[in-house]
Design a protein around this motif. Sequence first.
Motif, PDB file in Angstrom:
ATOM      1  N   ASN A 165       0.839  -1.188   0.000  1.00  0.00           N
ATOM      2  CA  ASN A 165       0.000   0.000   0.000  1.00  0.00           C
ATOM      3  C   ASN A 165       0.882   1.249   0.000  1.00  0.00           C
ATOM      4  O   ASN A 165       1.683   1.449   0.915  1.00  0.00           O
ATOM      5  CB  ASN A 165      -0.904  -0.002   1.239  1.00  0.00           C
ATOM      6  CG  ASN A 165      -2.021   1.014   1.139  1.00  0.00           C
ATOM      7  OD1 ASN A 165      -2.441   1.373   0.041  1.00  0.00           O
ATOM      8  ND2 ASN A 165      -2.527   1.460   2.268  1.00  0.00           N
ATOM      9  N   ARG A 166       0.764   2.052  -1.030  1.00  0.00           N
ATOM     10  CA  ARG A 166       1.561   3.280  -1.148  1.00  0.00           C
ATOM     11  C   ARG A 166       0.598   4.465  -1.196  1.00  0.00           C
ATOM     12  O   ARG A 166       0.076   4.818  -2.250  1.00  0.00           O
ATOM     13  CB  ARG A 166       2.472   3.216  -2.372  1.00  0.00           C
ATOM     14  CG  ARG A 166       3.427   2.023  -2.317  1.00  0.00           C
ATOM     15  CD  ARG A 166       4.483   2.057  -3.402  1.00  0.00           C
ATOM     16  NE  ARG A 166       5.300   0.849  -3.366  1.00  0.00           N
ATOM     17  CZ  ARG A 166       6.319   0.649  -2.526  1.00  0.00           C
ATOM     18  NH1 ARG A 166       6.647   1.591  -1.674  1.00  0.00           N
ATOM     19  NH2 ARG A 166       6.991  -0.484  -2.552  1.00  0.00           N
ATOM     20  N   VAL A 167       0.382   5.034  -0.039  1.00  0.00           N
ATOM     21  CA  VAL A 167      -0.614   6.088   0.131  1.00  0.00           C
ATOM     22  C   VAL A 167      -0.022   7.439  -0.247  1.00  0.00           C
ATOM     23  O   VAL A 167       1.129   7.734   0.069  1.00  0.00           O
ATOM     24  CB  VAL A 167      -1.116   6.113   1.593  1.00  0.00           C
ATOM     25  CG1 VAL A 167      -2.108   7.264   1.823  1.00  0.00           C
ATOM     26  CG2 VAL A 167      -1.764   4.780   1.953  1.00  0.00           C
ATOM     27  N   LYS A 168      -0.833   8.252  -0.906  1.00  0.00           N
ATOM     28  CA  LYS A 168      -0.459   9.636  -1.199  1.00  0.00           C
ATOM     29  C   LYS A 168      -1.417  10.558  -0.448  1.00  0.00           C
ATOM     30  O   LYS A 168      -2.507  10.160  -0.043  1.00  0.00           O
ATOM     31  CB  LYS A 168      -0.526   9.910  -2.703  1.00  0.00           C
ATOM     32  CG  LYS A 168       0.272   8.936  -3.557  1.00  0.00           C
ATOM     33  CD  LYS A 168       1.744   8.923  -3.199  1.00  0.00           C
ATOM     34  CE  LYS A 168       2.512   7.877  -4.005  1.00  0.00           C
ATOM     35  NZ  LYS A 168       3.907   7.752  -3.554  1.00  0.00           N
ATOM     36  N   THR A 169      -1.007  11.817  -0.293  1.00  0.00           N
ATOM     37  CA  THR A 169      -1.880  12.798   0.332  1.00  0.00           C
ATOM     38  C   THR A 169      -1.780  14.112  -0.422  1.00  0.00           C
ATOM     39  O   THR A 169      -0.698  14.517  -0.860  1.00  0.00           O
ATOM     40  CB  THR A 169      -1.536  13.006   1.824  1.00  0.00           C
ATOM     41  OG1 THR A 169      -2.496  13.896   2.408  1.00  0.00           O
ATOM     42  CG2 THR A 169      -0.153  13.565   2.017  1.00  0.00           C
ATOM     43  N   THR A 170      -2.925  14.754  -0.597  1.00  0.00           N
ATOM     44  CA  THR A 170      -2.968  16.085  -1.179  1.00  0.00           C
ATOM     45  C   THR A 170      -3.094  17.089  -0.043  1.00  0.00           C
ATOM     46  O   THR A 170      -4.038  17.011   0.755  1.00  0.00           O
ATOM     47  CB  THR A 170      -4.153  16.226  -2.147  1.00  0.00           C
ATOM     48  OG1 THR A 170      -3.977  15.330  -3.253  1.00  0.00           O
ATOM     49  CG2 THR A 170      -4.246  17.648  -2.688  1.00  0.00           C
ATOM     50  N   SER A 171      -2.146  18.001   0.052  1.00  0.00           N
ATOM     51  CA  SER A 171      -2.139  18.989   1.132  1.00  0.00           C
ATOM     52  C   SER A 171      -1.603  20.308   0.611  1.00  0.00           C
ATOM     53  O   SER A 171      -0.548  20.339  -0.034  1.00  0.00           O
ATOM     54  CB  SER A 171      -1.270  18.499   2.300  1.00  0.00           C
ATOM     55  OG  SER A 171      -1.179  19.486   3.313  1.00  0.00           O
TER      56      SER A 171
ATOM     57  N   VAL B  45       1.026  17.178  -3.815  1.00  0.00           N
ATOM     58  CA  VAL B  45       0.854  15.759  -3.501  1.00  0.00           C
ATOM     59  C   VAL B  45       2.141  15.234  -2.866  1.00  0.00           C
ATOM     60  O   VAL B  45       3.240  15.471  -3.379  1.00  0.00           O
ATOM     61  CB  VAL B  45       0.518  14.937  -4.769  1.00  0.00           C
ATOM     62  CG1 VAL B  45       0.453  13.452  -4.446  1.00  0.00           C
ATOM     63  CG2 VAL B  45      -0.804  15.402  -5.367  1.00  0.00           C
ATOM     64  N   TYR B  46       1.997  14.515  -1.751  1.00  0.00           N
ATOM     65  CA  TYR B  46       3.131  13.956  -1.025  1.00  0.00           C
ATOM     66  C   TYR B  46       2.876  12.480  -0.763  1.00  0.00           C
ATOM     67  O   TYR B  46       1.743  12.004  -0.847  1.00  0.00           O
ATOM     68  CB  TYR B  46       3.314  14.677   0.324  1.00  0.00           C
ATOM     69  CG  TYR B  46       3.510  16.163   0.220  1.00  0.00           C
ATOM     70  CD1 TYR B  46       4.783  16.711   0.099  1.00  0.00           C
ATOM     71  CD2 TYR B  46       2.414  17.022   0.258  1.00  0.00           C
ATOM     72  CE1 TYR B  46       4.960  18.093   0.018  1.00  0.00           C
ATOM     73  CE2 TYR B  46       2.586  18.406   0.174  1.00  0.00           C
ATOM     74  CZ  TYR B  46       3.853  18.928   0.057  1.00  0.00           C
ATOM     75  OH  TYR B  46       4.033  20.281  -0.028  1.00  0.00           O
ATOM     76  N   SER B  47       3.936  11.761  -0.415  1.00  0.00           N
ATOM     77  CA  SER B  47       3.787  10.351  -0.059  1.00  0.00           C
ATOM     78  C   SER B  47       3.692  10.202   1.458  1.00  0.00           C
ATOM     79  O   SER B  47       4.280  10.972   2.214  1.00  0.00           O
ATOM     80  CB  SER B  47       4.959   9.519  -0.597  1.00  0.00           C
ATOM     81  OG  SER B  47       6.164   9.879   0.035  1.00  0.00           O
ATOM     82  N   LEU B  48       2.915   9.230   1.867  1.00  0.00           N
ATOM     83  CA  LEU B  48       2.768   8.858   3.275  1.00  0.00           C
ATOM     84  C   LEU B  48       3.181   7.416   3.458  1.00  0.00           C
ATOM     85  O   LEU B  48       3.068   6.621   2.526  1.00  0.00           O
ATOM     86  CB  LEU B  48       1.309   9.047   3.717  1.00  0.00           C
ATOM     87  CG  LEU B  48       0.791  10.477   3.892  1.00  0.00           C
ATOM     88  CD1 LEU B  48      -0.664  10.439   4.347  1.00  0.00           C
ATOM     89  CD2 LEU B  48       1.640  11.260   4.890  1.00  0.00           C
TER      90      LEU B  48
ATOM     91  N   MET C  94      -5.733   8.180  -1.922  1.00  0.00           N
ATOM     92  CA  MET C  94      -5.270   9.566  -1.871  1.00  0.00           C
ATOM     93  C   MET C  94      -5.961  10.241  -0.689  1.00  0.00           C
ATOM     94  O   MET C  94      -7.178  10.443  -0.690  1.00  0.00           O
ATOM     95  CB  MET C  94      -5.611  10.307  -3.160  1.00  0.00           C
ATOM     96  CG  MET C  94      -5.243  11.791  -3.137  1.00  0.00           C
ATOM     97  SD  MET C  94      -3.457  12.111  -3.149  1.00  0.00           S
ATOM     98  CE  MET C  94      -3.065  11.697  -4.862  1.00  0.00           C
ATOM     99  N   ASN C  95      -5.185  10.574   0.351  1.00  0.00           N
ATOM    100  CA  ASN C  95      -5.731  11.306   1.490  1.00  0.00           C
ATOM    101  C   ASN C  95      -5.855  12.789   1.149  1.00  0.00           C
ATOM    102  O   ASN C  95      -5.157  13.292   0.264  1.00  0.00           O
ATOM    103  CB  ASN C  95      -4.823  11.157   2.717  1.00  0.00           C
ATOM    104  CG  ASN C  95      -4.920   9.782   3.347  1.00  0.00           C
ATOM    105  OD1 ASN C  95      -5.671   8.929   2.893  1.00  0.00           O
ATOM    106  ND2 ASN C  95      -4.155   9.566   4.397  1.00  0.00           N
ATOM    107  N   TYR C  96      -6.712  13.471   1.900  1.00  0.00           N
ATOM    108  CA  TYR C  96      -6.860  14.923   1.746  1.00  0.00           C
ATOM    109  C   TYR C  96      -6.715  15.551   3.120  1.00  0.00           C
ATOM    110  O   TYR C  96      -7.604  15.453   3.963  1.00  0.00           O
ATOM    111  CB  TYR C  96      -8.198  15.257   1.087  1.00  0.00           C
ATOM    112  CG  TYR C  96      -8.197  14.924  -0.383  1.00  0.00           C
ATOM    113  CD1 TYR C  96      -7.887  15.886  -1.333  1.00  0.00           C
ATOM    114  CD2 TYR C  96      -8.432  13.616  -0.820  1.00  0.00           C
ATOM    115  CE1 TYR C  96      -7.823  15.575  -2.691  1.00  0.00           C
ATOM    116  CE2 TYR C  96      -8.377  13.293  -2.171  1.00  0.00           C
ATOM    117  CZ  TYR C  96      -8.078  14.281  -3.100  1.00  0.00           C
ATOM    118  OH  TYR C  96      -8.000  13.964  -4.437  1.00  0.00           O
ATOM    119  N   GLY C  97      -5.559  16.188   3.352  1.00  0.00           N
ATOM    120  CA  GLY C  97      -5.237  16.699   4.675  1.00  0.00           C
ATOM    121  C   GLY C  97      -5.846  18.047   5.001  1.00  0.00           C
ATOM    122  O   GLY C  97      -5.905  18.428   6.170  1.00  0.00           O
TER     123      GLY C  97
END
Length: 381
Positions: A81-87, A91-94, A266-269
Amino acid sequence: MKILLVGAGLSGAVIGRQLAEAGHDCRIIDSRPHIGGNCHTERDPETGVLLHLYGPHIFHTDDEGVWDYVNRFAEFVPFQNRVKTTSQGAVYSLPVNLHTINQFFGKTLRPDEARAFIESRADRSIAEPQSFEEQALRFVGPELYEAFFKGYTEKQWGCSPRELPASILKRLPLRFNYDDNYFFHRFQGMPRAGYTAMVAAILDHPRISVELETPYRPEMAAQADHLFWSGPLDGFFDYSLGRLGYRTLDFERFTYQGDYQGCAVMNYGDRDVPWTRITEHKHFSPWESHEGSTCYREYSRAAGPGDIPYYPIRLVEEKSLLAQYVELAQAQKAVTFVGRLGTYRYLDMDVTIREALDTAGVFLGAEKAGEAIPAFVMPPL
């Protein structure tokens, strides 16, 4: 013996299989129209994508016995699982790793430099973090906390991070290398045919009967020698003392022709984005090929009557009520409470299976010794 198991998810299926193999007759009921509980998977008739209907489930464990057990009933394909986040428009990796740190701060730090840099941003006046916010400020500093944790946490839990225990953040790693694998367990994968097919294989035994769309009625217990309850603990007692607090999820489905976001999660912070994340389910089965795509926006809110309970809140008020329900449960005869809902604890799939295997072992040992099985093999408190 005649065993009644309420719930055809992982707990009920695994306990039922173990007891059936030991010669007991197991009747498993579930109020839903499908087996598998919240890890239920099915094909989207529009796109053909294998969907995780109740949100993503990625199997990961260090428990070799559990890994061997699930591979007995399904073919597991390696999956990380390679999660990304938009903040804040990027876009960054988590989880937060060396790439995240360098990208966010516009630097090219080496691991030792990054460790020292983050320590310099941290609030070192906080010696013993008590809350989620204090834990974050102490170990990642205000900038990373604001960008990746604060808004997301407020949306997920519906309260200030100051009200949440530090233990929630302690589960999230901070890495000073470029490893963006969300989990760190030895064994990680996905069942090729989906989790529902795996649960069906576990339930495929001549001594197991399964009845779907069959809510539990108290008179059913009289027809069994022992009852295993994997439904909500407070629900067993008809919520007589009040309801334990849960967060639930709402899913907004949409389809897309092509590849919508290039990753599974894709998370949204940012706090002003109302959803917590978007999941694109064809990326959970990368060995398959689909032109169309099925995605879900996830929204978190407080669970009410009739909602599916996902995350136990377990703050002071809930733990006080939980203690009262545990006391009621321990007074029951021939009833054992199991699983995420039955013990009011957040459990990953591998832990759920391990506890189910151990619970079945305790039951068989107690039966052989002529002893009563406890209401909780895994204490909720």
